[in-house]
Every structure is written in structure tokens, then in C-alpha cells.
Design an enzyme around this catalytic site. Structure first.
Site, short mmCIF file in Angstrom:
data_model
loop_
_atom_site.label_atom_id
_atom_site.label_comp_id
_atom_site.label_asym_id
_atom_site.label_seq_id
_atom_site.Cartn_x
_atom_site.Cartn_y
_atom_site.Cartn_z
N HIS A 10 0.73 -1.22 0.06
CA HIS A 10 -0.19 0.03 -0.23
C HIS A 10 0.79 1.17 -0.03
CE1 HIS A 10 0.57 -0.97 4.56
NE2 HIS A 10 0.44 0.61 4.46
N GLU A 46 -7.70 4.59 9.99
CA GLU A 46 -7.14 4.34 8.55
C GLU A 46 -8.31 3.67 7.67
OE1 GLU A 46 -4.29 0.63 8.89
OE2 GLU A 46 -5.72 0.63 6.98
N GLN A 59 -3.81 3.89 1.59
CA GLN A 59 -4.18 3.87 3.06
C GLN A 59 -4.31 5.35 3.37
OE1 GLN A 59 -0.92 2.74 5.78
NE2 GLN A 59 -2.38 1.37 6.70
N HIS A 83 4.03 7.29 3.46
CA HIS A 83 5.03 6.14 3.20
C HIS A 83 4.60 5.09 2.01
CE1 HIS A 83 1.72 4.47 5.85
NE2 HIS A 83 1.86 3.36 5.34
N GLU A 133 7.75 1.19 5.07
CA GLU A 133 6.97 0.36 5.81
C GLU A 133 7.19 -1.25 5.34
OE1 GLU A 133 2.74 1.14 6.58
OE2 GLU A 133 2.56 -0.84 7.46
C1 V0V Z 1 9.63 12.66 8.90
N1 V0V Z 1 10.52 12.82 7.63
C2 V0V Z 1 10.02 12.06 6.39
C3 V0V Z 1 8.78 11.64 7.02
N2 V0V Z 1 8.64 11.97 8.25
N3 V0V Z 1 10.41 12.06 5.18
C4 V0V Z 1 9.61 11.28 4.43
N4 V0V Z 1 8.38 10.77 4.59
C5 V0V Z 1 7.94 10.98 6.01
N5 V0V Z 1 6.71 10.33 6.34
C6 V0V Z 1 11.76 13.60 7.61
C7 V0V Z 1 11.52 14.97 8.25
O1 V0V Z 1 11.18 15.73 6.97
C8 V0V Z 1 12.97 15.17 8.77
O2 V0V Z 1 13.82 15.42 7.64
C9 V0V Z 1 13.46 13.71 9.34
O3 V0V Z 1 12.56 12.79 8.75
C10 V0V Z 1 13.10 13.99 10.81
O4 V0V Z 1 13.44 12.71 11.45
P1 V0V Z 1 13.32 12.46 12.95
O5 V0V Z 1 13.45 13.63 13.58
O6 V0V Z 1 13.95 11.17 13.33
O7 V0V Z 1 11.50 11.88 12.97
P2 V0V Z 1 10.28 12.57 13.00
O8 V0V Z 1 10.00 12.92 14.52
O9 V0V Z 1 10.11 13.57 11.84
O10 V0V Z 1 9.39 11.15 12.74
C11 V0V Z 1 9.61 10.54 11.52
C12 V0V Z 1 9.39 9.06 11.96
C13 V0V Z 1 7.90 8.87 12.46
C14 V0V Z 1 9.48 8.51 10.55
C15 V0V Z 1 10.40 8.63 13.04
O11 V0V Z 1 6.97 9.16 11.57
C16 V0V Z 1 7.59 7.51 12.68
O12 V0V Z 1 7.90 6.84 13.82
N6 V0V Z 1 6.85 6.73 11.92
C17 V0V Z 1 6.75 5.29 12.08
C18 V0V Z 1 5.31 4.94 12.41
C19 V0V Z 1 4.12 5.71 11.51
O13 V0V Z 1 4.67 6.60 10.68
N7 V0V Z 1 2.97 5.43 11.54
C20 V0V Z 1 1.82 5.85 11.00
C21 V0V Z 1 1.35 4.89 9.72
P3 V0V Z 1 15.18 16.25 7.72
O14 V0V Z 1 14.62 17.60 8.42
O15 V0V Z 1 16.11 15.46 8.51
O16 V0V Z 1 15.74 16.49 6.25
S1 V0V Z 1 0.54 3.40 10.56
C22 V0V Z 1 0.64 2.27 9.24
O17 V0V Z 1 1.02 2.69 8.20
C23 V0V Z 1 -0.31 1.02 9.57
C24 V0V Z 1 -0.83 0.98 10.87
C25 V0V Z 1 -0.22 0.02 8.56
O18 V0V Z 1 0.02 -0.01 7.53
O19 V0V Z 1 -0.52 -1.33 8.88
CO CO Z 2 1.07 1.70 6.31
#
Ligand code: V0V
Ligand code: CO
Length: 144
Positions: A10, A46, A59, A83, A133
Site C-alpha cells: 500500500h 485508517e 491507505q 509512506h 514500511e
Molecule cells: C519525517 N520525515 C519524513 C517523513 N517523516 N520524510 C519522508 N516521509 C515521512 N513520512 C523527515 C523529516 O522531514 C526530517 O527530515 C526527518 O525525517 C526527521 O526525522 P526524525 O526527527 O528522526 O523523526 P520525526 O519526528 O520527523 O518522525 C519521523 C518518523 C516517525 C518516521 C521517525 O513518523 C515514525 O516513527 N513513523 C513510524 C510510524 C508511523 O509512521 N505510523 C503511521 C502509519 P530532515 O529535516 O532531517 O531533512 S501507521 C501504518 O502505516 C499502519 C498501521 C499500517 O500500514 O498497518
Molecule cells: Co501503512
């Protein structure tokens, strides 16, 4: 060459207004709603949608908590692509392989994803800017 990324499962899109986003994807794009689910671990509601002939799904993700990853993304970047998710047979094995190559895998153990799947993520800074993911679907021998 590794061959453990089996299919594009997805594409995740962060939305601020789930009702409006679902209306656009169903009424304008003609996608079909496959499931709606709240994930308490990820703090999202979602909706998974499927195009006419199947294949990779969309999604839509709306935050249920202001501290969640999706809420923070919306605050910084606004609604949009969040993502991409690859289907794998063994999320622990694929995460370990990518981590061994020095990439940041976000969780030490897989967490709960859509429809009983097991999921993990690789940090976007270690993948060329795309939050990646890994999804291991629920299998018949692993109900839940
Ligand atoms: C942050 N950044 C991204 C981004 N989110 N870049 C691309 N795509 C994204 N989605 C970049 C941001 O612009 C910064 O870039 C850098 O990452 C910051 O990194 P950080 O300070 O370490 O992290 P945060 O606080 O911005 O958080 C990002 C992460 C967070 C990926 C660590 O979103 C996370 O823990 N995600 C995992 C859980 C998740 O996303 N759940 C929702 C979907 P610069 O400034 O360094 O260039 S749930 C789902 O999909 C489900 C349930 C399923 O499919 O089953
Ligand atoms: Co997902």
C-alpha cells in the site's frame, strides 16, 4: 541480490479530514473501501481502498492523537504522501537484514498493523527520503 520485498502492499497518505478524503477517493477516483480500522498503537484511524482491478492499495491515515507520527507529519508537511509499504514474508528477517546494513529500523520488535499484520519501518533518512514500511500479512496459521 535480495528478493524479500514481495509486492507493493500500500501507499500511505496522511489526511486531516478522513471523511473528505474517503469521499474524494470513492466518488471521484472510484476506489472501493476495503476496510476501516482504528489502530491504537499507531494512533490513527485508517481507511484502506482498492482500485478497480486490485493491486496496490491506498491507505488514508487520520491521527487520533496530537502526539502521533501522523499528526506531527501533518503539522510539518500538511496532508500528502506519507509512506510506501512493501509486503514481506518475514518482517523480522527483512528488518534485521536492513538494519545489519546500517539503516535505522524504527522498532526493535514488529508492531500491529492493518488487519492483524505485523509491521516495522525504516527511517526516511536511510532510504533516500521515503518512509518505508514492511508488512507481514496475517497468515492462516497465525490468527489475530
Ligand atoms: C519525517 N520525515 C519524513 C517523513 N517523516 N520524510 C519522508 N516521509 C515521512 N513520512 C523527515 C523529516 O522531514 C526530517 O527530515 C526527518 O525525517 C526527521 O526525522 P526524525 O526527527 O528522526 O523523526 P520525526 O519526528 O520527523 O518522525 C519521523 C518518523 C516517525 C518516521 C521517525 O513518523 C515514525 O516513527 N513513523 C513510524 C510510524 C508511523 O509512521 N505510523 C503511521 C502509519 P530532515 O529535516 O532531517 O531533512 S501507521 C501504518 O502505516 C499502519 C498501521 C499500517 O500500514 O498497518
Ligand atoms: Co501503512
Amino acid at each position: 541480490m535480495p528478493n524479500d520485498l514481495l509486492e507493493l502492499d500500500h501507499v500511505g497518505i496522511a489526511v486531516a479530514d478522513l471523511t473528505a478524503a474517503v469521499a474524494f477517493h470513492t466518488e471521484v477516483l472510484g476506489l472501493r473501501v476495503e476496510l476501516t480500522e482504528t489502530n491504537d498503537e499507531q494512533h490513527v484511524t485508517e481507511v484502506m481502498l482498492t482500485p478497480a482491478e486490485g493491486g496496490t492499495r491506498i491507505q488514508l491515515l487520520e491521527p487520533t492523537d496530537p502526539a502521533s507520527a501522523i499528526a506531527q507529519f501533518l503539522q510539518r508537511s500538511g496532508p500528502g504522501l506519507h509512506h510506501i509499504a512493501y509486503r514481506v514474508a518475514d518482517v523480522v528477517a527483512t528488518a534485521a537484514r536492513l538494519q545489519a546494513e546500517g539503516r535505522r529500523v524504527l522498532y526493535p520488535h514488529p508492531r500491529h498493523g492493518t488487519a492483524g499484520s505485523l509491521i516495522n519501518f525504516v527511517h526516511p533518512r536511510d532510504t533516500g527520503g521515503v518512509l518505508l514500511e514492511l508488512v507481514q500479512p496475517r497468515s492462516l496459521d497465525r490468527p489475530g
